[in-house]
Motif scaffolding. Structure first.
Motif, PDB file in Angstrom:
ATOM      1  N   ARG A  21      -0.112  -4.401  14.093  1.00 29.46           N
ATOM      2  CA  ARG A  21       0.498  -4.146  12.698  1.00 29.46           C
ATOM      3  C   ARG A  21       2.134  -4.297  13.018  1.00 29.46           C
ATOM      4  O   ARG A  21       2.920  -4.926  12.508  1.00 29.46           O
ATOM      5  N   ILE A  22       2.447  -4.879  14.501  1.00 31.55           N
ATOM      6  CA  ILE A  22       3.951  -4.301  15.144  1.00 31.55           C
ATOM      7  C   ILE A  22       4.441  -6.211  15.792  1.00 31.55           C
ATOM      8  O   ILE A  22       4.838  -6.729  14.822  1.00 31.55           O
ATOM      9  N   HIS A  45       5.776  -8.578  12.792  1.00 33.65           N
ATOM     10  CA  HIS A  45       7.282  -8.936  12.834  1.00 33.65           C
ATOM     11  C   HIS A  45       7.573  -9.980  13.514  1.00 33.65           C
ATOM     12  O   HIS A  45       9.213 -10.094  14.084  1.00 33.65           O
ATOM     13  N   GLU A  74       7.628   0.115  12.279  1.00 31.78           N
ATOM     14  CA  GLU A  74       7.515  -0.962  11.259  1.00 31.78           C
ATOM     15  C   GLU A  74       8.668  -1.052  10.040  1.00 31.78           C
ATOM     16  O   GLU A  74       9.092  -2.409  10.080  1.00 31.78           O
ATOM     17  N   THR A  88       4.525   3.751  12.435  1.00 30.24           N
ATOM     18  CA  THR A  88       4.679   2.856  10.600  1.00 30.24           C
ATOM     19  C   THR A  88       6.851   2.997  11.319  1.00 30.24           C
ATOM     20  O   THR A  88       7.109   2.379  10.604  1.00 30.24           O
TER      21      THR A  88
END
Lengths: 225, 225
Positions: B79-80, B83, B52, B49
């Motif tokens: 999740r990364i 980006h 992120e 997080t």
């Protein structure tokens, strides 16, 4: 590849030597009619606090002893000792888990006639302790829900090998993004039979369910024994 | 004693083999003028997080790549990757830490001309990763304050070896019993020069200070290089 292969072989050797001593420990607990549990969780999951809050609820029916595993310091044993139960601190001096030999060394220091539950609190680590049998009857995970609902699927080994999981810090549920249904579903997908307790050591919710279950487990162990 | 002694010797061997590869990795980062950091913390401390939330603040001035270390799953890399920065997942398959060889294997897959910061997120574990140099310029600890103010003194090795610590989940401070002064004093007693950031990834507080510091570190690295 050479180094990788060597590492795996050494691990296998350590495990088997650990497993032999674990069986000796297990026989010791059985002979003394004492249920031993191995409590595992990340640093700060609330393992020691769970013990502190559980001991007053367990003391009416059970005689409890504690082994505190830590890398350094005796802070956890100091916290437990105020409850006037026998507690011994094992410092691993940098080691990331307890092993069965460390546990065996402190066993002669307890009065086994006076105990029917031995709680072994492992080093704060959700990974390495999962691989080392200490001779316990079963493992219990303490997981702070603040750690996030993805933890069971990311650390499946320990969830597969435990009999119960205490989901702690439930008082913070509304203040985090944790999805409790996802978390519990993931836990049950890994281990359908696991007992799940939702607990707040801070406000006391769920503690009675957890300690009642543990008390029943001690009684069941003693009946079978 | 026999088994204990053998374990220590094996560890020394593994470490020295790891250290050799770490120096090769370090030379690789230096040659490419890319600061590499090794981010270490417990499961659920908020490492992913933090990445992120930091990436949007770092992207204006820096070109960032990420290596995600996990035991299982590619959840963190997924999740990364949204980006739109280069990210590779390393799964240790049960291993409790990244080592320099695992890192070296993925390095050829990045376009090094396009990077000046490589963030390596280690496996969730506050113990074992402290002992394994990956070739990074320095280590950064992410510690959730919800884990408790006793963690620095209980896990001193990693605090001694890190250049910065991000104290995360500050939005929960008032809802826990954590004493921030005790925590910071204990950290400084172990490592007087460490940079300390108090951050909430949830409400964004402290993120600017942390990412500004990291940006300055990249610039300083490139000037020296």
């Amino acid at each position: 590849m050479g180094s990788g292969r060597r590492e795996i072989e050494v691990m296998a050797n350590l495990l088997s030597s650990n497993d032999i001593q674990a069986e000796v420990n297990r026989a010791h607990f059985r002979k003394n009619n004492c249920l031993a549990i191995n409590v595992i969780g990340s640093p700060g999951a609330g393992k020691t606090t769970l013990l502190e809050k559980s001991l007053p609820l367990l003391k009416d029916e059970l005689h409890v002893g504690v082994i505190e595993g830590d890398i350094f310091t005796s802070k956890d044993a100091d916290r437990i000792s105020v409850h006037q139960i026998p507690v011994i601190q094992i410092n691993t001096g940098g080691g990331c888990h307890l092993d069965s030999k460390m546990v065996s060394k402190v066993l002669p220091q307890y009065d086994w006639k006076a105990l029917n539950l031995m709680i072994i609190e492992n080093v704060g680590n959700l990974v390495c302790p999962a691989d080392f049998d200490l001779g316990e009857a079963f493992k219990v995970i303490v997981l702070s829900i603040v750690e996030g609902d993805d933890k069971p699927s990311k650390y499946p080994v320990i969830f597969r090998n435990a009999k119960a999981v205490v989901l702690n810090k439930m008082d913070l549920e509304k203040l985090t993004d944790v999805n409790m249904e996802t978390m519990k579903q993931d836990i049950r997908a890994i281990n359908p039979g696991i007992a799940i307790f939702e607990v707040s050591c801070r406000n006391g919710s769920g503690l009675k369910e957890w300690t009642s279950w543990l008390t029943q487990e001690v009684k069941a162990y003693q009946r079978i024994n």
